[in-house]
Design an enzyme around this catalytic site. Structure first.
Site, PDB file in Angstrom:
ATOM      1  N   ASP A  22     -72.378   6.498 -74.008  1.00 13.37           N
ATOM      2  CA  ASP A  22     -72.835   5.904 -75.266  1.00 13.37           C
ATOM      3  C   ASP A  22     -74.059   6.673 -75.765  1.00 13.37           C
ATOM      4  O   ASP A  22     -75.127   6.605 -75.169  1.00 13.37           O
ATOM      5  CB  ASP A  22     -73.175   4.429 -74.979  1.00 13.37           C
ATOM      6  N   ASN A  24     -75.552   6.400 -78.891  1.00  5.97           N
ATOM      7  CA  ASN A  24     -76.471   5.731 -79.827  1.00  5.97           C
ATOM      8  C   ASN A  24     -76.934   4.374 -79.310  1.00  5.97           C
ATOM      9  O   ASN A  24     -77.483   3.557 -80.039  1.00  5.97           O
ATOM     10  CB  ASN A  24     -75.844   5.598 -81.221  1.00  5.97           C
ATOM     11  N   ASP A  26     -75.531   1.513 -78.467  1.00  7.61           N
ATOM     12  CA  ASP A  26     -75.072   0.212 -78.972  1.00  7.61           C
ATOM     13  C   ASP A  26     -74.165  -0.455 -77.934  1.00  7.61           C
ATOM     14  O   ASP A  26     -73.510  -1.453 -78.211  1.00  7.61           O
ATOM     15  CB  ASP A  26     -74.338   0.366 -80.313  1.00  7.61           C
ATOM     16  N   ASP A  30     -69.015   6.685 -77.200  1.00  2.18           N
ATOM     17  CA  ASP A  30     -68.693   7.283 -78.494  1.00  2.18           C
ATOM     18  C   ASP A  30     -68.463   8.786 -78.382  1.00  2.18           C
ATOM     19  O   ASP A  30     -68.601   9.375 -77.305  1.00  2.18           O
ATOM     20  CB  ASP A  30     -69.802   6.969 -79.511  1.00  2.18           C
ATOM     21  N   ASP A  99     -54.658  10.714 -78.673  1.00  4.37           N
ATOM     22  CA  ASP A  99     -53.692   9.639 -78.462  1.00  4.37           C
ATOM     23  C   ASP A  99     -53.217   9.199 -79.845  1.00  4.37           C
ATOM     24  O   ASP A  99     -54.036   8.889 -80.715  1.00  4.37           O
ATOM     25  CB  ASP A  99     -54.433   8.478 -77.779  1.00  4.37           C
ATOM     26  N   ASP A 195     -48.160   7.541 -77.771  1.00  2.00           N
ATOM     27  CA  ASP A 195     -48.121   6.198 -77.195  1.00  2.00           C
ATOM     28  C   ASP A 195     -46.698   5.616 -77.276  1.00  2.00           C
ATOM     29  O   ASP A 195     -46.017   5.793 -78.299  1.00  2.00           O
ATOM     30  CB  ASP A 195     -49.087   5.309 -78.006  1.00  2.00           C
ATOM     31  N   GLU A 250     -45.739   9.074 -73.631  1.00  2.00           N
ATOM     32  CA  GLU A 250     -45.700   7.942 -72.710  1.00  2.00           C
ATOM     33  C   GLU A 250     -44.284   7.383 -72.790  1.00  2.00           C
ATOM     34  O   GLU A 250     -43.901   6.806 -73.811  1.00  2.00           O
ATOM     35  CB  GLU A 250     -46.718   6.883 -73.122  1.00  2.00           C
ATOM     36  N   HIS A 310     -55.865   4.051 -67.994  1.00  2.00           N
ATOM     37  CA  HIS A 310     -56.522   2.843 -68.514  1.00  2.00           C
ATOM     38  C   HIS A 310     -55.591   1.631 -68.472  1.00  2.00           C
ATOM     39  O   HIS A 310     -56.004   0.540 -68.821  1.00  2.00           O
ATOM     40  CB  HIS A 310     -56.995   3.100 -69.952  1.00  2.00           C
ATOM     41  N   ASP A 311     -54.335   1.836 -68.105  1.00  2.00           N
ATOM     42  CA  ASP A 311     -53.381   0.722 -68.070  1.00  2.00           C
ATOM     43  C   ASP A 311     -53.096   0.213 -66.666  1.00  2.00           C
ATOM     44  O   ASP A 311     -52.290  -0.699 -66.505  1.00  2.00           O
ATOM     45  CB  ASP A 311     -52.044   1.157 -68.699  1.00  2.00           C
TER      46      ASP A 311
HETATM   47  C1  NOJ Z   1     -49.729   2.028 -74.141  1.00  2.00           C
HETATM   48  C2  NOJ Z   1     -51.205   2.132 -74.043  1.00  2.00           C
HETATM   49  O1  NOJ Z   1     -51.537   3.009 -73.008  1.00  2.00           O
HETATM   50  C3  NOJ Z   1     -51.726   0.731 -73.831  1.00  2.00           C
HETATM   51  O2  NOJ Z   1     -53.080   0.728 -73.498  1.00  2.00           O
HETATM   52  C4  NOJ Z   1     -51.427  -0.081 -75.059  1.00  2.00           C
HETATM   53  O3  NOJ Z   1     -51.810  -1.416 -74.836  1.00  2.00           O
HETATM   54  C5  NOJ Z   1     -49.942  -0.043 -75.399  1.00  2.00           C
HETATM   55  N1  NOJ Z   1     -49.402   1.282 -75.316  1.00  2.00           N
HETATM   56  C6  NOJ Z   1     -49.685  -0.525 -76.792  1.00  2.00           C
HETATM   57  O4  NOJ Z   1     -50.126   0.431 -77.713  1.00  2.00           O
END
Ligand code: NOJ
Length: 536
Positions: A22, A24, A26, A30, A99, A195, A250, A310-311
């Site tokens: 980050d 700035n 907040d 970023d 992405d 995505d 993906e 991240h999923d």
């Molecule tokens: C896949 C992404 O990696 C995920 O984080 C997102 O929630 C879903 N697609 C929907 O866009």
């Protein structure tokens, strides 16, 4: 195979923007924060960055709900900040892929606002509207259809109701999105991570999905439908008008044959294979089987190699919990960075960051967790039961702020971060890892540099890919160079014959500095990886 394509020899690094750095103060990561850390990334040795969505968005799903494809989310900075990041990355020879969410937009996107306004709207057909819903379930929770009282129809959303699926059978939608693609390519982006690309079209019949024996819905008619590959090919034609860009998709499918259909010279360059990447528990045989399958089924195309994103929970927590042996984590890194494929490192994995678990619903940020909580409460569960259920679905685990140092907010920000910092920051952080020669970071760094120096690790095919007890080992060869990698994931020592590997020299072990190669066998310790090479 054209070996010169940069992405074939690249290591990518996924940055979840909100949580990286980050600038700035907040509390939200970023773009300028990322620019300030390019030196760190360069020293690690990565070649490309995958930036999670940075577009204007109400952030119901942290940016995967785009309101304007042409604007930067003010939380992340400005278009000038974006240009600066790209320029500075390119100066350091680091590529950036963006992405891109083509399947759905935010419900706040002006296209949807217009579509929703009336049944006669010119944009009505840009989304999927029906008088009656079918049984399709959202991948997040509940029905995939949301009723719109004013126009008395339902719209389709494969994810949250604020993420509305576009109708890709409408040619205007396609044109509008290809314009978006061109805009970012013109700006100089090096490619896209697409995505949920295999969700782009649904079956025209809108037939109900069947259920399996456990009552779980089988997603037969709402993904991998005819016409999707054709759209990707059109997208590819656009991308081909630019030099050397990269497309990775993906493709959520448990069938490698399906994944394969999306890759090739006229389609995607690569696709994520979650059958390997997201295995829930550590299972060496499963990992081996998936590596083998990718070799057998992908017709020589390069697989992707990743174990976190991240999923999903971080591999270090998934594979061993809080007590995960760090040597095992290094062995997973060896696999990712020396097997045949394109590695994707997830931010923080290179320092061994652990999963974050929300202690209260107020700390939970992920929509999937929150929806699971609401459903559990709706089903009569108590608060604590619902919290446990929500935490199982919640993807916050791997999204906590990057741990740069031991300070209160881990050097991520001076303000309270948008989500809690992991308690381990006082021990696990970049500052500590940089000065410890044996840290996970320094092993990643060493492995990346070994990979760069050995063409067999960049381009080599497998001469052998096999298992001995609980070790995976392989030989890769390119021109005059061969490399042997042995990764012993077992709990006992392995006696490995090196009779066939005369003339190989020791290059790396995560546990020792040298190796006696004078006998016919070597002993590979538990959670030890050994790399040896030979010039022929
Ligand atoms: C896949 C992404 O990696 C995920 O984080 C997102 O929630 C879903 N697609 C929907 O866009």
């Amino acid at each position: 195979m054209d070996m010169d394509k940069w992405w074939k020899r690249s290591i990518f690094y996924e940055i979840y923007i909100s949580s990286f750095c980050d600038s700035n103060n907040d509390g939200i990561g970023d773009l300028r924060g990322i620019t300030s850390k390019l030196g760190y990334l360069k020293s690690l040795g990565i070649d490309g960055i995958w930036l999670t969505p940075y577009y204007k968005s109400p952030k119901v799903d942290n940016g995967y709900d785009i309101e304007d494809y042409y604007e930067i989310n003010p939380d992340y900075g400005t278009m000038d900040d974006f240009d600066e990041l790209l320029r500075e990355a390119h100066k350091r020879n680091i590529k950036i892929i963006a992405d891109l969410v083509l399947n759905h937009t935010s419900d706040k996107h002006k296209w949807f606002v217009e579509s929703k306004a009336s049944k006669d709207s010119q944009k009505r057909d840009w989304y999927i509207w029906k008088d009656k819903p079918n049984n399709w379930e959202s991948f997040f929770s509940g029905s995939a259809w949301e009723y719109d009282e004013p126009t008395k129809q339902y719209y389709y959303h494969a994810f949250a109701k604020e993420q509305v699926d576009l109708n890709w059978s409408n040619s205007q939608v396609k044109k509008a999105m290809l314009d978006v693609v061109k805009f970012w390519l013109d700006k100089g982006i090096d490619g896209f991570r697409l995505d949920v690309i295999n969700f782009l079209k649904v079956n025209d019949s809108f037939a109900d999905n069947p259920s399996d024996e456990n009552g779980e819905q089988q997603h037969i008619y709402d993904k991998d439908q005819a016409g999707i590959i054709q759209v990707i090919q059109e997208l590819r034609d656009v991308v081909e008008q630019y030099d050397d860009r990269f497309l990775v998709g993906e493709v959520g499918s448990d069938n490698i044959e399906t994944i394969k259909e999306y890759i090739g010279d006229t389609c995607l360059d690569a696709a994520f294979n979650f059958n390997l990447g997201s295995i829930e528990k550590f299972d060496v045989k499963r990992i081996f089987t998936e590596l083998k399958l990718m070799e057998e089924k992908l017709d020589g195309q390069l697989p992707t190699l990743f174990f976190s994103s991240h999923d999903m929970p971080r591999y270090i927590s998934r594979f061993g919990g809080e007590t995960m042996d760090e040597e095992r984590a290094k062995c997973v890194a060896v696999l990712m960075l020396t097997a045949r494929g394109i590695p994707f490192i997830y931010y923080g994995d290179e320092i061994g960051m652990r999963d974050y678990v929300a202690e209260s619903i107020a700390c939970m940020r992920d929509i999937q967790g929150v929806l699971a909580y609401e459903k559990a409460i709706g089903n009569g569960k108590s608060y604590s039961e619902a919290l446990i259920i929500a935490n199982q679905r919640c993807r916050d685990k791997s999204r906590s702020p990057m741990q740069w140092d031991a300070s209160e907010y881990a050097g991520f920000s001076t303000a309270k971060p948008w989500m809690e910092v992991h308690i381990s920051r006082s021990v696990i952080n970049v500052e500590n890892q940089l000065i410890d020669g044996n840290s996970i970071f320094n092993h990643y760094k060493q492995l990346i540099s070994i990979r760069e120096k050995h063409k067999s690790l960049l381009y080599g095919v497998y001469e052998k890919l096999d298992m001995q007890e609980n070790a995976i080992y392989f030989v890769r060869k390119y021109e005059s160079e061969e490399v042997l990698v042995i990764i012993n994931f077992g709990i006992s020592e392995l006696e490995f014959s090196i009779e066939k590997y005369q003339g190989f020299k020791f290059v790396y072990s995560n546990i020792r500095e040298s190796l006696d190669l004078s006998k016919s066998t070597i002993r590979v310790m538990s959670n030890e990886s050994i790399i040896m090479t030979k010039e022929v």
